[in-house]
Design a protein around this motif. Structure first.
Motif, mmCIF file in Angstrom:
data_model
loop_
_atom_site.group_PDB
_atom_site.id
_atom_site.type_symbol
_atom_site.label_atom_id
_atom_site.label_comp_id
_atom_site.label_asym_id
_atom_site.label_seq_id
_atom_site.Cartn_x
_atom_site.Cartn_y
_atom_site.Cartn_z
ATOM 1 N N LEU A 456 -10.932 47.665 1.894
ATOM 2 C CA LEU A 456 -11.783 47.779 0.709
ATOM 3 C C LEU A 456 -12.824 46.666 0.670
ATOM 4 O O LEU A 456 -13.952 46.878 0.206
ATOM 5 C CB LEU A 456 -10.915 47.760 -0.542
ATOM 6 N N SER A 457 -12.445 45.490 1.147
ATOM 7 C CA SER A 457 -13.430 44.407 1.241
ATOM 8 C C SER A 457 -14.546 44.793 2.214
ATOM 9 O O SER A 457 -15.726 44.488 1.973
ATOM 10 C CB SER A 457 -12.754 43.113 1.717
ATOM 11 N N GLY A 458 -14.165 45.474 3.298
ATOM 12 C CA GLY A 458 -15.166 45.952 4.258
ATOM 13 C C GLY A 458 -16.100 46.957 3.634
ATOM 14 O O GLY A 458 -17.324 46.914 3.846
ATOM 15 N N ALA A 459 -15.533 47.875 2.827
ATOM 16 C CA ALA A 459 -16.369 48.859 2.129
ATOM 17 C C ALA A 459 -17.316 48.173 1.163
ATOM 18 O O ALA A 459 -18.500 48.532 1.047
ATOM 19 C CB ALA A 459 -15.480 49.864 1.393
ATOM 20 N N GLN A 460 -16.810 47.148 0.479
ATOM 21 C CA GLN A 460 -17.647 46.407 -0.472
ATOM 22 C C GLN A 460 -18.796 45.703 0.247
ATOM 23 O O GLN A 460 -19.942 45.701 -0.237
ATOM 24 C CB GLN A 460 -16.779 45.387 -1.214
ATOM 25 N N ASP A 461 -18.509 45.136 1.412
ATOM 26 C CA ASP A 461 -19.568 44.475 2.190
ATOM 27 C C ASP A 461 -20.648 45.471 2.606
ATOM 28 O O ASP A 461 -21.848 45.167 2.561
ATOM 29 C CB ASP A 461 -18.967 43.809 3.427
#
Length: 505
Positions: A456-461
């Motif tokens: 999810l952090s990757g998606a946010q980035d």
């Protein structure tokens, strides 16, 4: 009528149609099996059937027009005339058949190439018979054991998501209710579901106690409840029992096929130690403010050991692909970075071999080639890149259908359309990219204050890089600035953009 029938026989029309019918039947059967494995959309089989139906009158016409049977003539003049006709027909066959075959092959090739692009461009919201939310299990164990409760929840979500006509809310949706005490009506209103699963997990020594219940929103009551006492080493049997009990109860009202039932029983692993190692690896990868190389050094031994313990563990191969990709933070075009990226793609594909529903592996098989292409600064005129794009399109379409509410796949969908824009220079692709990215952002914003895992952090980035960029490409810099200002608390903890490098600013 009798004369017409005799003429059909003389011209071998019936024989030709019989052969055509048999060939058409075989083609339909092969298409029905092969197209599914190639991830072609459902309508492609229908398209083949329509083409074959249209080919029926054409076959009749050609068979009737060109008399393939040579008549027996007695006089020399007739024989000479027949020889001339045969020569003409022979010449026609040499030209007509190859040209026709080439044209059909060309049409088929063009259709094969463009069909995925048409499908993803015409995507629509799938209808489901029912929807269900599986809330995070309450952890009544020591904090260090909390990942068992979370792992059980996510495993149930993964398994029930394999049922085709039931919409299972993703973990990002239910994360908003984690460690809270919402009412069933609040959950139902927020998630718009028909059923809710909730429960608790307690671990004491090697003893595992689990309480689970299924709440029917329509009936406003608990329709199933069960307590389980297991040894910790039997956690996978517990997952089986709970998933089977929920599916059995849902099957009383919904249509659940045997294939769906088989899919829900598929286990990720039966090795408890390997399971614990991969969970520990994911915790490491989700550690904030940690250098990626340090994370890789910490996590790599765990993944390698998990694979030694279970060589068919899809999550372990997906984690290995992540680590190889994370080794190079800038994802440049150096030989080492490209080699690790290629190896990562191989491990992701191996993960999909053991578990076709593995979200992380499917995402990696799309994202890593994208970063490779970016690093190489691929050119529009390179035909090889067009075929790569087609391959990514097939996987992207499959991923969006399989995980329609996943922020990760919504963000990847935005990246996909931005790639199409770079190739086609068609701004409509940017207008298609934005809804995917903004939907992903709205989901993540709801759970922002929850601990995000590395996916999810990757998606946010991706969202914070792509959304302002696309706005600027569309000459809407004011919207780009507005987006960054409205969400500055999600970009940096200090809300002053100090965590963002100069290039992104």
């Amino acid at each position: 009528m009798s004369q017409f029938f005799q003429e059909l026989k003389r011209r071998k029309v019936l024989t030709t149609l019989g052969v055509y019918g048999a060939a058409a039947f075989i083609i339909i059967q092969v298409a029905d099996i092969v197209f599914t494995r190639l991830l072609f959309p459902d309508w492609t089989v229908t398209f083949v059937i329509v083409l074959l139906i249209l080919g029926f009158p054409i076959t009749f016409f050609l068979s009737w027009t060109y008399d393939l049977k040579r008549e027996n003539k007695t006089d020399d003049a007739s024989e000479h005339e027949d020889v001339n006709k045969d020569k003409k027909w022979s010449l026609t066959k040499k030209i007509l058949f190859p040209v026709t075959g080439f044209i059909l092959m060309l049409i088929g090739g063009i259709f094969w190439f463009i069909s995925p692009f048409l499908t993803i461009g015409m995507g629509h919201e799938k209808e489901y018979d029912a929807s269900i939310a599986i809330l995070y299990m309450e952890n009544i164990s020591p904090e260090e054991k909390s990942y068992f409760a979370d792992g059980l929840t996510e495993e149930l979500i993964n398994r029930l998501s394999r049922i085709q006509n039931i919409r299972v809310r993703p973990k990002t949706d239910v994360a908003a209710f984690k460690d809270k005490n919402p009412t069933t009506s609040e959950i139902s209103d927020k998630l718009n579901v028909n059923y809710i699963v909730e429960g608790s997990v307690r671990i004491s020594g090697d003893e595992l106690r689990t309480n689970v219940q299924l709440f029917d929103i329509g009936q406003d009551k608990i329709t199933w409840s069960e307590k389980y006492d297991k040894k910790l080493e039997n956690i996978f049997d517990l997952q089986d029992e709970i998933a089977s009990s929920i599916v059995k109860k849902l099957a009383e009202k919904l249509t659940i096929t045997k294939l769906d039932l088989m899919a829900t029983k598929r286990k990720s692993t039966e090795n408890l130690e390997a399971y614990q190692l991969i969970n520990e690896c994911y915790d490491i990868l989700s550690t904030p403010k940690e250098d990626s190389k340090v994370l890789v050094e910490k996590a790599m031994p765990l993944v390698e050991k998990a694979i030694l313990l279970d060589s068919t563990y899809a999550d372990a191969y997906a984690a290995l692909a992540v680590l190889l990709f994370f080794k190079h933070e800038n994802h440049d075009a150096s030989d080492e970075a490209m080699k690790d990226a290629n190896d990562a793609i191989i491990w992701a594909e191996k993960a999909l071999f053991y578990d076709p529903d593995n979200e992380l592996a499917l995402a990696e098989s799309i994202v890593i080639p994208v970063f490779q292409m970016r690093a190489k600064k691929w050119a529009k005129e390179d035909i090889g890149d067009l075929f790569k794009l087609r391959q990514l399109t097939v996987k992207m379409d499959h991923g969006l259908k399989k995980f329609p509410d996943s922020p990760l796949f919504l963000s990847i969908g935005g990246m996909y359309f931005s790639i199409k824009y770079h190739i086609t220079k068609n701004e409509s692709n940017l207008n298609q990219a934005l809804p995917y990215l903004l939907k992903s952002h709205s989901i993540l914003k709801e759970t922002f204050y929850q601990n995000l895992d590395f996916l999810l952090s990757g998606a946010q980035d991706i969202n914070f890089e792509m959304i302002p960029t696309i706005y600027s490409w569309l000459d809407q810099s004011d919207k780009a600035a507005e987006f960054l200002i409205m969400n500055k608390n999600m970009i940096c903890e200090d809300s002053k953009y100090e965590c963002v490098n100069l290039w992104r600013l």
